[in-house]
Design a protein around this motif. Sequence first.
Motif, short mmCIF file in Angstrom:
data_model
loop_
_atom_site.label_atom_id
_atom_site.label_comp_id
_atom_site.label_asym_id
_atom_site.label_seq_id
_atom_site.Cartn_x
_atom_site.Cartn_y
_atom_site.Cartn_z
N LEU A 297 0.82 -1.22 0.00
CA LEU A 297 0.00 0.00 0.00
C LEU A 297 0.85 1.26 0.00
N PRO A 298 0.32 2.37 -0.52
CA PRO A 298 1.04 3.64 -0.40
C PRO A 298 1.33 3.96 1.06
N SER A 299 2.45 4.60 1.28
CA SER A 299 2.85 4.98 2.64
C SER A 299 2.44 6.43 2.90
N LEU A 300 2.66 6.87 4.13
CA LEU A 300 2.38 8.27 4.45
C LEU A 300 3.23 9.19 3.58
N ALA A 301 4.43 8.74 3.26
CA ALA A 301 5.34 9.57 2.45
C ALA A 301 4.99 9.51 0.97
N SER A 302 4.64 8.31 0.46
CA SER A 302 4.40 8.18 -0.98
C SER A 302 3.01 8.66 -1.38
N CYS A 303 2.10 8.78 -0.43
CA CYS A 303 0.76 9.33 -0.60
C CYS A 303 -0.09 8.49 -1.56
N SER A 304 0.05 8.68 -2.86
CA SER A 304 -0.81 7.97 -3.81
C SER A 304 -0.06 6.91 -4.60
N ARG A 305 1.19 6.65 -4.25
CA ARG A 305 1.98 5.68 -5.00
C ARG A 305 2.29 4.45 -4.16
N ASP A 306 2.17 3.28 -4.78
CA ASP A 306 2.50 2.03 -4.11
C ASP A 306 3.97 1.97 -3.72
#
Length: 437
Positions: A297-306
């Motif tokens: 799943l996307p992380s808090l840092a990547s936001c909308s990216r896996d």
Amino acid sequence: MHTLAQLRAGELSGITRLDLCEGLTDFPREIFDLADSLEVLNLSGNALSSLPDDLHRLHRLRILFCSDNRFTELPACVGRCETLSMVGFKANRIVHVPGAALPPKLRWLILTDNRIETLPDELGERPALQKLLLAGNRLTRLPSSMQACHRLELIRIAANRFTELPQWLLTLPALTWLAYAGNPLETEADSAALDATPVIDWSTLRLEHKLGEGASGVISRALWQRDGQPDTPVAVKLYKGEMTSDGSPLHEMNACITAGRHPNLIRVEGRIGRHPDGAQGLVMQLIDPHYRNLAALPSLASCSRDVYTDDCRFHADAALRVARGIASVAEHLHGHGITHGDLYGHNILLNDQGDCLLGDFGAASFHATEDNLETRALQRIEVRAFGILLGELLERIDSGLSDERRAALQALEQRCCQPDVLSRPGFGEVTALLGKL
């Protein structure tokens, strides 16, 4: 999870993330002692209804979670936090969202499962806005100012009161993941497919152990016992009743059934009947344990990216097999009037050969099957999601791909992701191009 006692004893000095869940009714002032280090503050699961006016003293705060509390209004003090980019107030009692409560660097806003009827025009004045989760409210419209949200990639408006989708929403250049099920505007699920699905009596299922649990339900391995037949290993998914960030779990179940059969879909054997607690659920094909998730799943840092592991690498044949499979199943879904809404690597199961299955229909929505500008736009929004996935696969191919084929795939990726929504290819064209490669 931290404790209030630790905070008051000064034992948490210098931490960057604080998680407090102790039935709090008031904001502990000792949190301000962490102002020079604190970046993530999680106060979910308390009984808070307000935050201090001087919250902005937490001058390094980037992420604020206050879900499952008692807020009736998004606090205006949140908007004065200059570095805050992610705000989560899921499952409160929020009725009012003041424009002043939206921080200037807002990137990710979660207001799922509240009582909101209108949103402020200031929402369209947050140029960094990328993810917006609004499922389970009472909205009938979005502010027209959001036409300026050119970075918005993911929006969830399921289970609200929309009678139509704003036409400008379908033209946003970066919009990629859209969920709108459970609104009056939505086309109904195929009742014939629902009626034709076998009902499997709960008494014929013997649960063995839990395989996994998500926001919408719990999946278990089970044996399906039928007279005169050997016991069949299956997967049983029992749906929860709670609203998820994507929408209603029961809409997910309807989408799984209506999707029908395809080699790249997890096969549905039937609906569960006569559960002792009245729970809704599905009996599905049991997946070979060699299958794994393509991404996290996307992380808090990547936001909308896996998030992909560093060692996630592919031979070109396996990567292209995944791309062809997902394009094919997406074309199949669109032909059945379904947009998946969450076409992501983390929802794809695959094995080492590139055989793949698309799962998790929690964000799926129904649309008309006839070709018109709206259905075409809805489908092309999902094509952008495929383009992003194709780019992620290309980045991880380490052998077997000629320069010519790579250039052709990169050109397809760019066409799928171009800002003019209706100029993107449909999945029919995508599958044909991939077949030639």
